[in-house]
Design a protein around this motif. Structure first.
Motif, PDB file in Angstrom:
ATOM      1  N   MET A 156       0.897  -0.966   0.104  1.00 29.82           N
ATOM      2  CA  MET A 156       0.030   0.007  -0.099  1.00 29.82           C
ATOM      3  C   MET A 156       1.040   1.190  -0.214  1.00 29.82           C
ATOM      4  SD  MET A 156      -3.323  -0.968   2.317  1.00 29.82           S
ATOM      5  CE  MET A 156      -3.996   0.664   2.343  1.00 29.82           C
ATOM      6  N   ALA A 157       1.984   1.318   0.704  1.00 30.70           N
ATOM      7  CA  ALA A 157       2.767   2.334   0.756  1.00 30.70           C
ATOM      8  C   ALA A 157       3.471   2.674  -0.666  1.00 30.70           C
ATOM      9  CB  ALA A 157       3.902   2.077   1.710  1.00 30.70           C
ATOM     10  N   VAL A 158       4.042   1.428  -1.280  1.00 33.24           N
ATOM     11  CA  VAL A 158       4.461   1.808  -2.585  1.00 33.24           C
ATOM     12  C   VAL A 158       3.468   2.012  -3.771  1.00 33.24           C
ATOM     13  CG1 VAL A 158       5.572   0.333  -4.650  1.00 33.24           C
ATOM     14  CG2 VAL A 158       6.224   0.057  -2.162  1.00 33.24           C
ATOM     15  N   ALA A 159       2.165   1.580  -3.496  1.00 33.91           N
ATOM     16  CA  ALA A 159       1.389   2.056  -4.419  1.00 33.91           C
ATOM     17  C   ALA A 159       1.089   3.551  -4.224  1.00 33.91           C
ATOM     18  CB  ALA A 159       0.021   1.175  -4.269  1.00 33.91           C
ATOM     19  N   ALA A 160       0.831   3.873  -2.912  1.00 36.57           N
ATOM     20  CA  ALA A 160       0.696   5.566  -2.579  1.00 36.57           C
ATOM     21  C   ALA A 160       1.818   6.191  -3.358  1.00 36.57           C
ATOM     22  CB  ALA A 160       0.532   5.694  -1.273  1.00 36.57           C
ATOM     23  N   PHE A 161       3.163   5.944  -3.058  1.00 37.10           N
ATOM     24  CA  PHE A 161       4.130   6.613  -3.727  1.00 37.10           C
ATOM     25  C   PHE A 161       3.989   6.717  -5.216  1.00 37.10           C
ATOM     26  CE2 PHE A 161       8.304   6.345  -5.919  1.00 37.10           C
ATOM     27  CZ  PHE A 161       8.788   7.452  -5.491  1.00 37.10           C
ATOM     28  N   LEU A 162       3.736   5.606  -5.870  1.00 37.62           N
ATOM     29  CA  LEU A 162       3.516   5.437  -7.241  1.00 37.62           C
ATOM     30  C   LEU A 162       2.254   6.558  -7.812  1.00 37.62           C
ATOM     31  CD1 LEU A 162       4.446   2.010  -8.016  1.00 37.62           C
ATOM     32  CD2 LEU A 162       5.804   3.940  -8.520  1.00 37.62           C
ATOM     33  N   ALA A 163       1.377   6.494  -6.947  1.00 38.54           N
ATOM     34  CA  ALA A 163       0.020   7.295  -7.492  1.00 38.54           C
ATOM     35  C   ALA A 163       0.406   8.790  -7.234  1.00 38.54           C
ATOM     36  CB  ALA A 163      -1.127   6.851  -6.251  1.00 38.54           C
ATOM     37  N   ILE A 164       0.938   9.229  -6.344  1.00 34.92           N
ATOM     38  CA  ILE A 164       1.287  10.615  -6.486  1.00 34.92           C
ATOM     39  C   ILE A 164       2.672  10.931  -7.273  1.00 34.92           C
ATOM     40  CG2 ILE A 164       2.842  10.651  -4.215  1.00 34.92           C
ATOM     41  CD1 ILE A 164       1.210  13.040  -3.354  1.00 34.92           C
ATOM     42  N   PHE A 165       3.453  10.110  -7.466  1.00 31.79           N
ATOM     43  CA  PHE A 165       4.804  10.617  -7.908  1.00 31.79           C
ATOM     44  C   PHE A 165       4.708  10.401  -9.391  1.00 31.79           C
ATOM     45  CE2 PHE A 165       8.918   9.233  -9.667  1.00 31.79           C
ATOM     46  CZ  PHE A 165       9.748  10.381  -9.403  1.00 31.79           C
ATOM     47  N   ALA A 166       4.119   9.125  -9.961  1.00 32.42           N
ATOM     48  CA  ALA A 166       4.259   8.795 -11.390  1.00 32.42           C
ATOM     49  C   ALA A 166       2.678   9.321 -11.990  1.00 32.42           C
ATOM     50  CB  ALA A 166       4.529   7.208 -11.424  1.00 32.42           C
ATOM     51  N   LEU A 167       1.623   9.096 -11.234  1.00 30.28           N
ATOM     52  CA  LEU A 167       0.410   9.204 -11.932  1.00 30.28           C
ATOM     53  C   LEU A 167      -0.141  10.672 -11.448  1.00 30.28           C
ATOM     54  CD1 LEU A 167      -1.212   5.716 -11.463  1.00 30.28           C
ATOM     55  CD2 LEU A 167      -0.094   6.677 -13.460  1.00 30.28           C
ATOM     56  N   ASN A 168       0.447  11.308 -10.397  1.00 31.98           N
ATOM     57  CA  ASN A 168      -0.054  12.487 -10.232  1.00 31.98           C
ATOM     58  C   ASN A 168      -1.585  12.663  -9.498  1.00 31.98           C
ATOM     59  OD1 ASN A 168       0.929  15.388  -9.571  1.00 31.98           O
ATOM     60  ND2 ASN A 168      -0.260  16.060 -11.544  1.00 31.98           N
ATOM     61  N   ILE A 169      -1.903  11.701  -8.865  1.00 33.09           N
ATOM     62  CA  ILE A 169      -2.948  11.514  -8.461  1.00 33.09           C
ATOM     63  C   ILE A 169      -3.239  12.258  -7.204  1.00 33.09           C
ATOM     64  CG2 ILE A 169      -4.868  10.070  -7.186  1.00 33.09           C
ATOM     65  CD1 ILE A 169      -3.741   7.889  -8.886  1.00 33.09           C
ATOM     66  N   PRO A 170      -4.349  13.300  -7.029  1.00 34.31           N
ATOM     67  CA  PRO A 170      -4.356  14.067  -5.951  1.00 34.31           C
ATOM     68  C   PRO A 170      -4.502  13.494  -4.603  1.00 34.31           C
ATOM     69  CG  PRO A 170      -5.937  14.819  -7.597  1.00 34.31           C
ATOM     70  CD  PRO A 170      -5.307  13.386  -8.033  1.00 34.31           C
TER      71      PRO A 170
END
Length: 450
Positions: A156-170
Motif C-alpha cells: 500500500m505504501a509503494v502504491a501510494a508513492f507511485l500514485a502521487i509520484f508517477a500518476l500525479n493523483i491528488p
C-alpha cells in the motif's frame, strides 16, 4: 503559579483558569520538536508533574486526536483544556498552542521576503534546506518502521508513492482509497491491519491521583447532549460560512483569499497522519495549482516551520503570507496587508475544523472511554502516508541538489550535509532545533567563503 502538589497520595487542587492560561501560553512558546515532542511535554507536565489529568484520561484523549484529521498535538491540548475547564478551557488551550507560532511565522515570513535576497540570509537557508530533507526522510522512516509490519502494508505504501509520484493523483483521493482498503482489509485480514503502535497505560509508572482521574465524576460540560452538538455545529459552521461568505462577497469566487478559504478548509479535512502527510497536498495546491509560492519557497517555509514552536502544519501560515504577497490582490502598495490577510485566512480555515472536532465530539468520546482504539482505515491511511512522505522527500531532494535542473550542477555539499543530518537524527537522536542551527551555520560558512 503555585507549585504542583508533590505528594503521590493526595489529589492536587483543581487549577484556576489563570493557572491554566499561564501553562498553555508557556507551552505555545516552548512546543518545539514536532507532535511527538509536544505530546511528550504535555504528558510530563500534566500527567506526571502537575497531575491535572490521569494517565488513562490523557491516553484516551490522545487516541481520539490521532484518529482525527488535523494536528493531533493541538487537538490533544484542546481536549485536555476542555477536560479541565469546559469550552472556555478548550478554546484557551487550543488557541494559545498556535498563537505564538502564528506571530513568529508571520514575522519571519516578512523578514524572509524583505531580506531573503541578502547573501547572508540566502547562505543560512542554503544550510537549512538539507536539514529539512533529512527531517522529512527521518519522519517517513520512523512512521514506516512503526506501521509497515507486513507485506500488504508495504504494498500500500509503494502504491501510494507511485500514485502521487508517477500518476500525479491528488492527495485526498489517495487517502480515501487507503481508508477504504484499510476498512475492507481489516475485515478480511484483521491481523494485518492492527496498528504497530499502541498507547497503553501499562507503559507508564503510576503517578498518584489526578484532578481529572479515572473515577472522577463527569462535569456538566462532559455530558453528551444532542442540543449541545447542534449548538456547536451551528456556531462553528456559521462562523465558517460568515467568513467565507464575506470573502466571496468582497473579492469574488476566483479571488486569492476566497480560493485560500476553500483550499485550506479541504486541507483541514484530509490531514490524516500528521503534518508530514499533508505537506504534499499543500504543495500541490499552493505551488502547482494556484502558484502562490515556488518550490524553493515551500522548502524554506518548512525550514521556518521546523525552527519555530507549534505544530508543523503552521507552514500554512507561511503559504498564506507568501501567496498574499506574490498575488498582491490589493494592489502594489498594499502587499504587506494582502500577505497578512493571506496568513490569517490560511490559519483560520485550517484550524477551525480542529476545534469543532473536539468541542463537538469530546463528550461522546468520554462516554465511550475505554473502547476507542486504532481502526483498520487509519492503519491503511498511515501506510499510504509513508509513500506520500517518500514522494515529498524525493521532490525536495531534487530541487535542493539540482536547483537548476538535472542539466545544472550537483550540490555535493548539500548532499553531504543532508546525509550527515540524517545520521545525526537516526543514530544520535539529535534534536531538531540544534540540528537546524548547526546546519545553518555550516551552510552559511560554506556559501560565504566561496
Amino acid at each position: 503559579m503555585t507549585d504542583p502538589d508533590t505528594s503521590t497520595t493526595q489529589r492536587p487542587s483543581r487549577p484556576t483558569r489563570a493557572e491554566a492560561f499561564r501553562y498553555w501560553l508557556k507551552l505555545g512558546f516552548i512546543s518545539f520538536g514536532g507532535a511527538a515532542g509536544q505530546i511528550g511535554m504535555m504528558h510530563e507536565e500534566l500527567v506526571e508533574r502537575r497531575r491535572w489529568v490521569s494517565e488513562n484520561r490523557f491516553l484516551h484523549a490522545l487516541n481520539y486526536a490521532m484518529v482525527l484529521p488535523g494536528p493531533e498535538a493541538q487537538q490533544l491540548a484542546t481536549y485536555l483544556g476542555w477536560l479541565l475547564h469546559g469550552t472556555f478551557g478548550g478554546l484557551m488551550a487550543g488557541l494559545l498552542f498556535i498563537l505564538p507560532s502564528l506571530v513568529l511565522i508571520t514575522g519571519l515570513s516578512w523578514v524572509y521576503l524583505a531580506f531573503g535576497d541578502v547573501p547572508a540570509v540566502e547562505a543560512v537557508f542554503y544550510g537549512i534546506k538539507p536539514a529539512v530533507i533529512a527531517i522529512i526522510v527521518y519522519a517517513g522512516w520512523r512512521i514506516g518502521g512503526r506501521v509497515l509490519n507486513n507485506g500488504l502494508l508495504w504494498l500500500m505504501a509503494v502504491a501510494a508513492f507511485l500514485a502521487i509520484f508517477a500518476l500525479n493523483i491528488p492527495f485526498p483521493y489517495i487517502i480515501i482509497a487507503a481508508g477504504v482498503l484499510g476498512w475492507l482489509g481489516s475485515r478480511v485480514w484483521p491481523e494485518r491491519f492492527r496498528s504497530g503502535e499502541s498507547h497503553s497505560a501499562s507503559s507508564h509508572k503510576a503517578t498518584g491521583p489526578a484532578v481529572v482521574d479515572d473515577d472522577t465524576p463527569p462535569a456538566p460540560w462532559m455530558q453528551f447532549r444532542w442540543s449541545r452538538v447542534i449548538r456547536f455545529l451551528v456556531v462553528g459552521l456559521g462562523l465558517w460560512a460568515a467568513v467565507f461568505g464575506l470573502l466571496l462577497a468582497v473579492f469574488g469566487w476566483d479571488a486569492t483569499l476566497t480560493r485560500m478559504g476553500q483550499f485550506f478548509t479541504q486541507t483541514a479535512l484530509v490531514t490524516f497522519g500528521g503534518a508530514y502527510a499533508v505537506l504534499p497536498y499543500v504543495y500541490q495546491g499552493g505551488v502547482e495549482t494556484y502558484g502562490w509560492l515556488s518550490p524553493t519557497q515551500m522548502i524554506d517555509g518548512l525550514a521556518l516551520g521546523e525552527a519555530t514552536p507549534g505544530p508543523l502544519i503552521m507552514v500554512v501560515t507561511f503559504v498564506g503570507f507568501i501567496g498574499g504577497w506574490t498575488q498582491a490582490f490589493l494592489g502594489p502598495d498594499q502587499v504587506l496587508l494582502a500577505a497578512l490577510l493571506g496568513a490569517l485566512v490560511a490559519t483560520f480555515f485550517t484550524f477551525l475544523p480542529s476545534f469543532l472536532f473536539i468541542l463537538v465530539g469530546a463528550p461522546l468520546v468520554e462516554r465511550t472511554r475505554g473502547d476507542l482504539h486504532f481502526t483498520g482505515p487509519l492503519t491503511g491511511i498511515t501506510a499510504a502516508v509513508v509513500g506520500v512522505i517518500v514522494n515529498l522527500a524525493v521532490f525536495f531532494t531534487w530541487h535542493v541538489l539540482w536547483p537548476a535542473g538535472f542539466e545544472g550542477s550537483f550540490e555535493w555539499f548539500s548532499a553531504l550535509l543532508g546525509i550527515a543530518a540524517f545520521i545525526a537524527l537516526a543514530r544520535f537522536r539529535v534534536g531538531i532545533i540544534p540540528l537546524i542551527l548547526v546546519c545553518a551555520v555550516l551552510g552559511a560558512g560554506y556559501r560565504l567563503l566561496l
